[in-house]
Design a protein around this motif. Sequence first.
Motif, PDB file in Angstrom:
ATOM      1  N   GLY A 340      44.058   8.342  33.649  1.00 23.67           N
ATOM      2  CA  GLY A 340      43.097   7.265  33.544  1.00 23.67           C
ATOM      3  C   GLY A 340      41.670   7.747  33.365  1.00 23.67           C
ATOM      4  O   GLY A 340      41.421   8.904  33.007  1.00 23.67           O
ATOM      5  N   THR A 341      40.712   6.863  33.657  1.00 23.87           N
ATOM      6  CA  THR A 341      39.293   7.132  33.439  1.00 23.87           C
ATOM      7  C   THR A 341      38.493   6.853  34.696  1.00 23.87           C
ATOM      8  O   THR A 341      38.577   5.762  35.263  1.00 23.87           O
ATOM      9  CB  THR A 341      38.737   6.262  32.297  1.00 23.87           C
ATOM     10  N   LEU A 342      37.729   7.845  35.133  1.00 23.95           N
ATOM     11  CA  LEU A 342      36.752   7.655  36.201  1.00 23.95           C
ATOM     12  C   LEU A 342      35.400   7.453  35.541  1.00 23.95           C
ATOM     13  O   LEU A 342      34.912   8.320  34.822  1.00 23.95           O
ATOM     14  CB  LEU A 342      36.719   8.869  37.123  1.00 23.95           C
ATOM     15  N   ARG A 343      34.781   6.304  35.797  1.00 21.73           N
ATOM     16  CA  ARG A 343      33.537   5.935  35.128  1.00 21.73           C
ATOM     17  C   ARG A 343      32.419   5.756  36.146  1.00 21.73           C
ATOM     18  O   ARG A 343      32.623   5.178  37.215  1.00 21.73           O
ATOM     19  CB  ARG A 343      33.723   4.638  34.343  1.00 21.73           C
ATOM     20  N   ALA A 344      31.234   6.248  35.805  1.00 16.74           N
ATOM     21  CA  ALA A 344      30.058   6.065  36.648  1.00 16.74           C
ATOM     22  C   ALA A 344      28.858   5.774  35.763  1.00 16.74           C
ATOM     23  O   ALA A 344      28.608   6.486  34.784  1.00 16.74           O
ATOM     24  CB  ALA A 344      29.799   7.302  37.495  1.00 16.74           C
ATOM     25  N   ASP A 345      28.116   4.726  36.095  1.00 14.23           N
ATOM     26  CA  ASP A 345      26.911   4.369  35.355  1.00 14.23           C
ATOM     27  C   ASP A 345      25.647   4.804  36.083  1.00 14.23           C
ATOM     28  O   ASP A 345      24.537   4.566  35.610  1.00 14.23           O
ATOM     29  CB  ASP A 345      26.863   2.863  35.109  1.00 14.23           C
ATOM     30  N   ARG A 346      25.834   5.402  37.255  1.00 20.37           N
ATOM     31  CA  ARG A 346      24.720   5.926  38.039  1.00 20.37           C
ATOM     32  C   ARG A 346      25.085   7.331  38.484  1.00 20.37           C
ATOM     33  O   ARG A 346      26.222   7.771  38.314  1.00 20.37           O
ATOM     34  CB  ARG A 346      24.454   5.032  39.259  1.00 20.37           C
ATOM     35  N   VAL A 347      24.132   8.048  39.037  1.00 23.45           N
ATOM     36  CA  VAL A 347      24.429   9.372  39.573  1.00 23.45           C
ATOM     37  C   VAL A 347      25.519   9.237  40.627  1.00 23.45           C
ATOM     38  O   VAL A 347      25.429   8.408  41.541  1.00 23.45           O
ATOM     39  CB  VAL A 347      23.172  10.015  40.187  1.00 23.45           C
ATOM     40  N   LEU A 348      26.556  10.037  40.509  1.00 25.14           N
ATOM     41  CA  LEU A 348      27.706   9.961  41.417  1.00 25.14           C
ATOM     42  C   LEU A 348      27.753  11.221  42.272  1.00 25.14           C
ATOM     43  O   LEU A 348      27.658  12.338  41.749  1.00 25.14           O
ATOM     44  CB  LEU A 348      28.988   9.808  40.605  1.00 25.14           C
ATOM     45  N   ARG A 349      27.917  11.009  43.575  1.00 23.64           N
ATOM     46  CA  ARG A 349      28.001  12.125  44.507  1.00 23.64           C
ATOM     47  C   ARG A 349      29.404  12.219  45.093  1.00 23.64           C
ATOM     48  O   ARG A 349      29.909  11.234  45.633  1.00 23.64           O
ATOM     49  CB  ARG A 349      26.967  11.980  45.621  1.00 23.64           C
ATOM     50  N   VAL A 350      30.008  13.391  44.986  1.00 27.94           N
ATOM     51  CA  VAL A 350      31.308  13.672  45.591  1.00 27.94           C
ATOM     52  C   VAL A 350      31.074  14.687  46.702  1.00 27.94           C
ATOM     53  O   VAL A 350      30.607  15.800  46.440  1.00 27.94           O
ATOM     54  CB  VAL A 350      32.305  14.226  44.546  1.00 27.94           C
ATOM     55  N   ARG A 351      31.363  14.319  47.932  1.00 29.66           N
ATOM     56  CA  ARG A 351      31.072  15.194  49.063  1.00 29.66           C
ATOM     57  C   ARG A 351      32.021  16.384  49.122  1.00 29.66           C
ATOM     58  O   ARG A 351      31.634  17.469  49.545  1.00 29.66           O
ATOM     59  CB  ARG A 351      31.155  14.392  50.363  1.00 29.66           C
TER      60      ARG A 351
END
Length: 444
Positions: A340-351
């Motif tokens: 699938g697709t992971l979509r972000a329209d803003r800065v995305l933070r992954v801890r």
Amino acid sequence: MDTLRGNWASGNPAKLAYQYPRPWRMNEDSEVVDTGRTDEFGFPVYESKVVVAPQLLRQRGDKPAEDGGFPSGHTNALHLASLAYAYAVPERFQELVTRALELAHTRIVAGMHSPVDVLGGRIMATALAAATLADPANAGLKQAARAQALAYFTRQTGTTPDSLYAYAHSADTGTDPYADRDANARAVRPRLTYILPRRGRNDPLTVPKGAEVLLETRLPYLSADQRREVLRTTALPSGYVLLDGFEQWGRLNLFAAADGYGAFERDVTVTLDATAGGFHGADSWRNDIQGDGGLTKRGSGTLTLTGHNGYHGGTTLEGGTLVAASPRALGEGDVRVSGGTLRADRVLRVRGSYVQEGDSTLDLLLRGDHGPALMVGRRVLLGRGSVLSLRLDAARPPVSGTTVPVLSASQVRGRFDRVELDSRALRAVALYAADGLSVRLVRR
């Protein structure tokens, strides 16, 4: 509607049993006194003295034994009607809940009921509505009501089941007084508890039997057990007298429950099917989701997470689209994209760590004069089949010849199979480093 407000739905027998006097009968000919204090929501605190609006004086009963105030019958009727419509028209679920609470509040403003009366009417209606909707004898009726409403509104608006929700939320507050979801939430919250003080510890809620049916059309892609978990994790805290009744119907917060889980206390798997349409195909969870569990998204549909989420169990995407609509949408754990697709329209933070493999896409928005679109606290591992799809921000697009940071991490291992850019004039050249990835934009 007629069935939910039909036999056994009246509050009059309860009024006759409790013989609880109306406010004006307790404080007749008194004036309202402002104490100068405010409650936790900023509302002024008044002494419990009541006058009745002159236009309503003739509505006062002259037989106290036949004029009980608890529970409020109007409130009961308003919430029954609201929940009937919300079941048939879940595209306006939260707006209908807001409207019922707003109208019930007028019974207090008019001096005809106390807050306790209104709370009692809401609790009674919630339990009655759930019992009626859960009755197997009404299975065909409620399905027909939903089908009738959907057919009517799509025909009248020229929409489809997939686009009806968007249409139902397309007006501004000048046309739709309930267009502002945050304003609705602010109006709802104090009316769920009113003047009740909260005392005692926060005990977990045992969801009342059959309550999950109230969310059956709003969250149709969840199982009954999952809808019960939504109700439990979005409920009001314990400690409010009256709301902490034996079955605890008063603790349900249906407005919040319409926005999905409040916590993942165990791992949650959700499957959305784009071909099924409506909420089955696309939905948004707007609560701030906490808990030790994680989320696995499957199916061809789209799930959007908008909250500032703090769940610790990680996020796995196996199919469809998962939209991260806030920097902390994916919680505190690791993220794995295997389909699938992971979509972000803003800065995305992954801890935690970020892993992408299989036939999968990471879809990010690039802005000029901005830091990385994806910031990973630990390492990034890119496997075969992984694609990076980049979109240029229309308001602040980076220009040709610039190098734009895409992701940063403590370590980057592997490469995307390909990098795509949604521009006819530019292409993106990937520049990998040990701790990140940038792209240089050049003319085609």
